[in-house]
Write an enzyme that holds these catalytic residues in place. Structure first.
Site, PDB file in Angstrom:
ATOM      1  N   THR A 273       0.900  -1.398  -0.029  1.00 34.76           N
ATOM      2  CA  THR A 273      -0.211  -0.001  -0.016  1.00 34.76           C
ATOM      3  C   THR A 273       1.002   1.443  -0.072  1.00 34.76           C
ATOM      4  O   THR A 273       2.084   1.199   0.465  1.00 34.76           O
ATOM      5  CB  THR A 273      -0.878   0.131   1.215  1.00 34.76           C
ATOM      6  OG1 THR A 273      -0.018   0.324   2.417  1.00 34.76           O
ATOM      7  CG2 THR A 273      -1.823  -1.229   1.218  1.00 34.76           C
ATOM      8  N   GLU A 274       0.439   2.251  -0.501  1.00 35.59           N
ATOM      9  CA  GLU A 274       1.213   3.556  -0.586  1.00 35.59           C
ATOM     10  C   GLU A 274      -0.022   4.683  -0.049  1.00 35.59           C
ATOM     11  O   GLU A 274      -0.875   4.880  -1.239  1.00 35.59           O
ATOM     12  CB  GLU A 274       1.712   4.239  -1.854  1.00 35.59           C
ATOM     13  CG  GLU A 274       2.771   3.093  -2.256  1.00 35.59           C
ATOM     14  CD  GLU A 274       4.100   3.305  -1.394  1.00 35.59           C
ATOM     15  OE1 GLU A 274       4.206   4.214  -0.469  1.00 35.59           O
ATOM     16  OE2 GLU A 274       5.257   2.473  -1.187  1.00 35.59           O
TER      17      GLU A 274
END
Length: 308
Positions: A273-274
């Site tokens: 995830t970012e």
């Protein structure tokens, strides 16, 4: 442009030596407490989970116990689901999102799955709000056996018994404005290369695995997170951080080739995830909530599609 225009340590075009690394280390300042923010919270989870120390990092006079949180009803035969946060210590919602998931939702999967959550892989960097460890190494390029980064070596050893049985691994990260103002310039200076400015995407996105793409899995996570915070659009080149967009909010990296955390095991479903915490459209709590939504969607999809 020279490195010197962007970073105050080192000589442009020359990789750092011991003196430059020592100068860099001397500049690092502790801003927050791993003991207060992470260990104290994990202690509060001991009634519901099994908590084990899987290693310890010693940097000078500082010692950091590394903790993993497991399902209390761990049983052979149940799907194994891995969550990691804080590989980069400055990426705050990765740590707090993992802890929030355990507090609010982890017990929902009791008897259905074996959960293994490591909320803070890099405690020294967490305290200093930094990307690297004290040796100026990025743990997320060093997840190999006998890694030179102690944070990475300890996690690889922890996950080794699960390497071929893990079904899912989600690794929680952030992309921040400081990537462009501090961390990428420092990387260029450290390696004696020129710094080429990039563009920080405004919003959440995911990194799939080039060698084992799972587009339906990634799409399910994006749809869940979109209910919590906005998804990063592509730039004018149709890219996010230099990588072509595969679908809205998804790019891909060769995670094993780059020795990234998400490639430690051979899990069928992996994602990184970012979250973008510097967006005027997102609060710190929304960032934590986005990480939790991503974890839950990853688990739910993996459990619903264990064989692909």
């Amino acid at each position: 442009m020279s490195n010197q225009a962007f970073y105050p340590i080192g000589t442009p075009g020359q990789p750092w030596g011991a003196a430059e690394r020592a100068e860099w280390l001397a500049r690092q300042v502790k801003h927050r407490s791993y003991a207060d923010d992470v260990l104290r919270v994990v202690d509060g989870l001991r009634d519901a989970y099994d908590v084990a120390q899987y290693g310890e990092l010693s940097y000078g006079t500082e010692h950091y116990p590394l903790l993993a949180v497991r399902s209390r009803d761990w049983r052979d035969g149940l799907p194994v689901l891995v969550v990691t946060g804080g590989v980069h210590g400055y990426e705050t919602s990765g740590v707090h999102g993992a802890l929030q998931f355990l507090q609010q939702h982890g017990r929902d999967y009791a008897g259905r799955a074996n959960l293994l959550v490591v909320p803070c892989v890099s405690p020294w960097a967490y305290e200093r709000i930094h990307r690297w460890n004290p040796d100026a190494l990025d743990p997320n390029r060093n997840f190999v056996k006998h890694s030179p980064a102690g944070e990475s070596a300890a996690l690889v050893d922890l996950l080794e018994p699960l390497r071929d049985i893990a079904l899912m691994h989600i690794d929680l990260h952030e992309t921040t404005d400081s990537d462009e103002s501090e961390f990428r310039p420092a990387l260029a200076a450290r390696d004696g290369k020129s710094f080429e400015p990039g563009e920080v995407p405004d919003g959440f996105y995911l990194v799939d695995d080039t060698d084992q793409p799972q587009p339906d899995f990634q799409q399910a996570v994006i749809e869940a997170v979109a209910k919590v915070t906005h998804i990063a659009p592509a730039d004018a080149r149709g890219e996010i951080i230099g990588s072509p967009l595969l679908m809205p909010g998804v790019i891909k990296f060769p995670v094993k080739q780059w020795n990234l955390c998400a490639g430690i095991t051979n899990a069928r479903y992996t994602t990184t995830t970012e979250v973008y915490p510097d967006s005027p459209r997102a609060t710190p709590q929304q960032c934590n909530d986005a990480q939790v939504a991503a974890i839950r969607a990853s688990i739910d999809y993996a459990l619903a599609h264990p064989n692909g």
